[in-house]
Design an enzyme around this catalytic site. Structure first.
Site, PDB file in Angstrom:
ATOM      1  N   GLY A  46       1.001  -8.328   5.601  1.00 42.61           N
ATOM      2  CA  GLY A  46       1.758  -7.512   4.664  1.00 42.61           C
ATOM      3  C   GLY A  46       2.879  -6.794   5.382  1.00 42.61           C
ATOM      4  CD  GLN A  51       5.252  -1.983   7.665  1.00 42.86           C
ATOM      5  OE1 GLN A  51       4.940  -2.614   6.657  1.00 42.86           O
ATOM      6  NE2 GLN A  51       4.572  -2.057   8.798  1.00 42.86           N
ATOM      7  CB  CYS A  95      -0.107  -0.685  10.736  1.00 44.04           C
ATOM      8  SG  CYS A  95       1.464  -0.319   9.943  1.00 44.04           S
ATOM      9  CG  LEU A  96       2.938  -6.133  11.159  1.00 45.34           C
ATOM     10  CD1 LEU A  96       3.859  -7.007  10.313  1.00 45.34           C
ATOM     11  CD2 LEU A  96       2.373  -6.895  12.336  1.00 45.34           C
ATOM     12  CG  HIS A 137      -1.862  -1.187   4.990  1.00 44.25           C
ATOM     13  ND1 HIS A 137      -2.634  -0.776   6.053  1.00 44.25           N
ATOM     14  CD2 HIS A 137      -0.618  -1.405   5.493  1.00 44.25           C
ATOM     15  CE1 HIS A 137      -1.874  -0.728   7.143  1.00 44.25           C
ATOM     16  NE2 HIS A 137      -0.648  -1.120   6.826  1.00 44.25           N
ATOM     17  CD  GLU A 138       1.935  -3.749   3.828  1.00 48.37           C
ATOM     18  OE1 GLU A 138       2.991  -3.116   4.057  1.00 48.37           O
ATOM     19  OE2 GLU A 138       1.185  -4.157   4.736  1.00 48.37           O
ATOM     20  CG  HIS A 141       3.672   0.981   5.085  1.00 51.99           C
ATOM     21  ND1 HIS A 141       3.927   1.727   6.211  1.00 51.99           N
ATOM     22  CD2 HIS A 141       2.830  -0.001   5.489  1.00 51.99           C
ATOM     23  CE1 HIS A 141       3.268   1.231   7.237  1.00 51.99           C
ATOM     24  NE2 HIS A 141       2.594   0.184   6.829  1.00 51.99           N
TER      25      HIS A 141
END
Length: 176
Positions: A46, A51, A95-96, A137-138, A141
């Site tokens: 994701g 991000q 997480c990226l 999660h996304e 963000h």
């Protein structure tokens, strides 16, 4: 398609609310494709527009690579959680934007969301399991929230401090 740089903690943009998308444009669809390419390259399942430094309510995901079902890219504009189950589930999340750190996070096991699809049409979706976790999660963000907000304050402080030190080292002039 283009692989884009991913911003990391402690970048302040990760804590800001993203703006709504008024209309799906060819430029936004290209951005979504670039985000998918970036996500696959990272690799991740994701990615939110914030991000990559774009402060808009756009997320992409593909849990097919995680579940073994093959690629199944999904694009969501202005996604919002409209319902959550009382039942909870725990997944080990990463997480990226917080590379090399994972932790178990407890979230609602099932959710409903509303969103605008790539054709600009309003949609609704029910999700459970890893899809529900990834969506939450996304969506967090684009609301300025990170998965580390769900862990103990001590662990959150330690990981944040680690990334602040890493950033400070990168910003120091070299003594060559």
């Amino acid at each position: 398609m283009t692989i884009l740089p991913i911003i990391t903690l402690p970048d302040k943009r990760l804590r800001q609310q993203s703006a709504a998308v008024e209309k799906v444009t060819p430029e936004l669809l290209k951005l979504a494709d670039d985000m998918l390419e970036t996500m696959y390259d990272a690799p991740g399942i994701g990615l939110a527009a914030v991000q990559i430094g774009q402060m808009i309510r756009l997320i992409v995901l593909d849990i097919g690579t995680k579940t073994g079902d093959g690629k199944n890219p999904m694009i969501f504009f202005n996604p919002e959680v409209t319902w959550v189950s009382e039942e909870k589930s725990t997944y080990n999340e990463g997480c990226l934007s917080i590379p090399a750190f994972e932790e178990d996070v407890i979230r609602p096991a099932s959710i409903k969301i509303s969103y605008m699809d790539k054709d600009g049409k309003q949609q609704a979706m029910d999700a459970d399991g890893i899809l529900a976790t990834c969506l939450q999660h996304e969506i967090d963000h684009i609301n300025g929230k990170l998965f580390i907000d769900y862990i103990s304050s001590l662990k959150r402080a330690l990981v944040t401090k680690k990334f602040i030190k890493k950033q400070e080292r990168r910003q120091r002039p070299s003594n060559d």
